[in-house]
Enzyme design. Structure first.
Site, PDB file in Angstrom:
ATOM      1  N   GLY A  71       0.829  -1.208   0.000  1.00  0.00           N
ATOM      2  CA  GLY A  71       0.000   0.000   0.000  1.00  0.00           C
ATOM      3  C   GLY A  71       0.858   1.251   0.000  1.00  0.00           C
ATOM      4  N   THR A  72       1.959   1.202   0.721  1.00  0.00           N
ATOM      5  CA  THR A  72       2.852   2.365   0.788  1.00  0.00           C
ATOM      6  C   THR A  72       3.377   2.723  -0.596  1.00  0.00           C
ATOM      7  OG1 THR A  72       3.479   1.793   3.038  1.00  0.00           O
ATOM      8  CG2 THR A  72       4.983   3.243   1.839  1.00  0.00           C
ATOM      9  N   ASN A 150      -7.521   4.099   9.248  1.00  0.00           N
ATOM     10  CA  ASN A 150      -7.035   2.845   9.821  1.00  0.00           C
ATOM     11  C   ASN A 150      -7.156   2.792  11.339  1.00  0.00           C
ATOM     12  OD1 ASN A 150      -5.013   4.884   8.951  1.00  0.00           O
ATOM     13  ND2 ASN A 150      -3.678   3.768  10.352  1.00  0.00           N
ATOM     14  N   GLN A 178      -7.665   0.413   3.776  1.00  0.00           N
ATOM     15  CA  GLN A 178      -8.505  -0.190   4.819  1.00  0.00           C
ATOM     16  C   GLN A 178      -9.936  -0.444   4.339  1.00  0.00           C
ATOM     17  OE1 GLN A 178      -7.567  -1.462   7.598  1.00  0.00           O
ATOM     18  NE2 GLN A 178      -5.507  -0.610   7.799  1.00  0.00           N
ATOM     19  N   GLY A 199      -2.405  -5.920  -0.255  1.00  0.00           N
ATOM     20  CA  GLY A 199      -2.786  -7.324  -0.114  1.00  0.00           C
ATOM     21  C   GLY A 199      -2.972  -7.788   1.319  1.00  0.00           C
ATOM     22  N   HIS A 200      -2.042  -7.384   2.201  1.00  0.00           N
ATOM     23  CA  HIS A 200      -2.062  -7.992   3.539  1.00  0.00           C
ATOM     24  C   HIS A 200      -3.179  -7.461   4.424  1.00  0.00           C
ATOM     25  CE1 HIS A 200       0.191  -4.991   6.185  1.00  0.00           C
ATOM     26  NE2 HIS A 200       0.376  -4.469   4.992  1.00  0.00           N
ATOM     27  N   THR A 236      10.534  -7.097 -12.044  1.00  0.00           N
ATOM     28  CA  THR A 236       9.884  -8.381 -12.339  1.00  0.00           C
ATOM     29  C   THR A 236       8.744  -8.623 -11.361  1.00  0.00           C
ATOM     30  OG1 THR A 236      11.960  -9.225 -13.190  1.00  0.00           O
ATOM     31  CG2 THR A 236      10.306 -10.865 -12.598  1.00  0.00           C
ATOM     32  N   CYS A 324       0.607   3.920  17.848  1.00  0.00           N
ATOM     33  CA  CYS A 324       0.192   2.978  16.819  1.00  0.00           C
ATOM     34  C   CYS A 324       1.013   3.069  15.551  1.00  0.00           C
ATOM     35  CB  CYS A 324      -1.273   3.131  16.526  1.00  0.00           C
ATOM     36  SG  CYS A 324      -1.588   4.535  15.583  1.00  0.00           S
TER      37      CYS A 324
HETATM   38  N1  PLP Z   1      -2.665   3.213   4.165  1.00  0.00           N
HETATM   39  C1  PLP Z   1      -3.384   2.799   5.220  1.00  0.00           C
HETATM   40  C2  PLP Z   1      -4.682   3.462   5.526  1.00  0.00           C
HETATM   41  C3  PLP Z   1      -2.916   1.751   6.019  1.00  0.00           C
HETATM   42  O1  PLP Z   1      -3.629   1.345   7.072  1.00  0.00           O
HETATM   43  C4  PLP Z   1      -1.668   1.159   5.690  1.00  0.00           C
HETATM   44  C5  PLP Z   1      -1.102   0.104   6.555  1.00  0.00           C
HETATM   45  O2  PLP Z   1      -1.322   0.080   7.747  1.00  0.00           O
HETATM   46  C6  PLP Z   1      -0.972   1.620   4.560  1.00  0.00           C
HETATM   47  C7  PLP Z   1      -1.506   2.652   3.834  1.00  0.00           C
HETATM   48  C8  PLP Z   1       0.329   1.022   4.159  1.00  0.00           C
HETATM   49  O3  PLP Z   1       0.132  -0.244   3.571  1.00  0.00           O
HETATM   50  P1  PLP Z   1       1.337  -1.300   3.497  1.00  0.00           P
HETATM   51  O4  PLP Z   1       1.522  -1.820   4.877  1.00  0.00           O
HETATM   52  O5  PLP Z   1       0.857  -2.349   2.547  1.00  0.00           O
HETATM   53  O6  PLP Z   1       2.517  -0.576   2.977  1.00  0.00           O
END
Ligand code: PLP
Length: 387
Positions: A71-72, A150, A178, A199-200, A236, A324
């Site tokens: 996500g980052t 989140n 989220q 994904g996670h 890749t 957190c």
């Molecule tokens: N954005 C939100 C709202 C999240 O809660 C998170 C992870 O906690 C992220 C982005 C980042 O995702 P990732 O852990 O896959 O980099």
């Protein structure tokens, strides 16, 4: 000791169906999808199937899905990639309660001379749409507002926000990390240009994510090099995890409504039980617009960390609003932006549930919490003895 996992906004357990789907891509199907020969060609079609499954979950076209590592990366690609696309003005608008994955690239652009406006939130974590309209008068900007928070689970009115942003001629990104898998998302109806997912957070492994890029939206790739992902993300492809994300998206699409209703019922049971049995407790966030799985609850006069340790001793995993952001000791920037009083910020705990939680687990937490809270209050410097 049995473990009870209530920290699903941090990460989710990979679904057994996802693990099963991944296996062949760690053994016989190990080719590079870009290779022309039989090893590569053999796996390419599975990457494309996964793309279709992820697209289907949010009603996008498969070509609008770019696989990333998390996500980052999706958030960084969206903000830096769109913010630096040549014909956009150097204006960025976000909110004070974004995840660091959004705040970081926005601050980076600010360092590079961009004008950054951070929208305030009210006591339940919602932005004021009039303040957004005012900010949009700046002229074309990249606007990033998360779909759901989140920490508190507060859901933003993304349809309405996206419409206003588009009417002002700006580009709209939403961090839906989220929200995806928990809420209905339809990019045909909601005019977002860019949407991040991970994904996670939906029972796929860590290390894979996706960015939805609406057809015609210009972004500069964040990772440069090869021509993978239609030249939008070099490197890749992580075939096993992409396949896993596809399977997770399929599971989320098929059972989402019933599953989330069941999760919400469990969350509500937990909330009611804790509020009833623990005096001086209160819920943070927008109770009318909240993720079905999230409960952010404050127990006044005690430290969230102390509660977490006590829960952890019983095998219960949750997280704390006071520390957190990945081990930081700073109180939550989200609760502070909402103006939550100091004593409540410090005693806040986030329980986040998933399809794997049970009523029995919820009742176990409800039964154990009052003793933890009472014991910690006995020791608390914030509580006046006999008062
Ligand atoms: N954005 C939100 C709202 C999240 O809660 C998170 C992870 O906690 C992220 C982005 C980042 O995702 P990732 O852990 O896959 O980099």
């Amino acid at each position: 000791m049995k473990t009870l996992y209530f920290d699903n906004n941090a990460t989710t357990r990979p679904a057994p169906e996802v693990i099963e789907a991944i296996q062949p891509f760690l053994s016989e199907l190990w080719g590079n999808p870009s290779s022309m020969h039989v090893f590569g060609g053999g796996v390419r079609k599975y990457v494309e199937q996964a793309r279709e499954l992820v697209a289907a979950l949010i009603h996008a076209e498969p070509a609008e899905i770019v696989f990333t590592s998390c996500g980052t990366e999706s958030d960084n690609t969206a903000i830096l990639g769109a913010g630096t696309a040549t014909d956009l003005k150097p204006n960025i608008i976000n909110t004070r309660v974004e995840h660091p994955a959004v705040l970081g690239p926005c601050l980076e652009l600010k360092d590079r001379g961009y004008n950054l406006i951070e929208l305030n939130v009210d006591e339940v974590g919602q932005i004021d749409l009039a303040e957004l309209d005012e900010a949009l008068r700046l002229g074309p900007a990249v606007v990033s507002v998360m779909w759901a928070n989140n920490e508190t689970g507060t859901i933003f009115p993304i349809d309405e926000i996206a419409r206003r942003v588009k009417a002002a001629g700006s580009l709209f990104h939403t961090d839906a990390v989220q929200a995806v898998g928990k809420l209905p998302i339809d990019v045909r109806r909601t005019p977002v240009d860019l949407l991040s997912l991970s994904g996670h957070k939906l029972h796929a492994p860590k290390g894979v994510g996706a960015l939805y890029v609406r057809k015609g939206t210009r972004i500069k790739p964040f990772l440069l090099g090869g021509h993978q992902e239609d030249s939008r993300r070099a490197g890749t492809e992580n075939v096993p995890f992409i396949v896993g994300l596809g399977r997770a998206a399929e599971l989320a699409r098929n059972g989402r409504e019933e599953e989330q209703a069941r999760v919400a019922a469990l969350r509500n049971r937990l909330e009611a039980g804790l509020l009833q049995r623990c005096p001086d407790s209160s819920v943070n966030g927008d109770l009318a617009h909240r993720l079905p799985n999230t409960l952010n609850i404050s127990f006044e006069y005690i430290e969230g960390e102390a509660i977490l340790y006590s829960l952890s001793d019983l095998g219960i995993a949750a997280s704390s609003g006071s520390a957190c952001s990945s081990g930081s000791l700073e109180p939550s920037h989200v609760l502070r932006a909402m103006g939550v009083p100091f004593t409540r910020v410090h005693g806040s705990i986030r329980f986040s549930l998933s399809r794997y939680n049970t009523e029995e687990e919820v009742d176990y937490v409800i039964a154990r919490m009052p003793a933890i809270v009472n014991r910690l209050r006995e020791m608390s410097p914030f509580v006046t003895r006999g008062g």
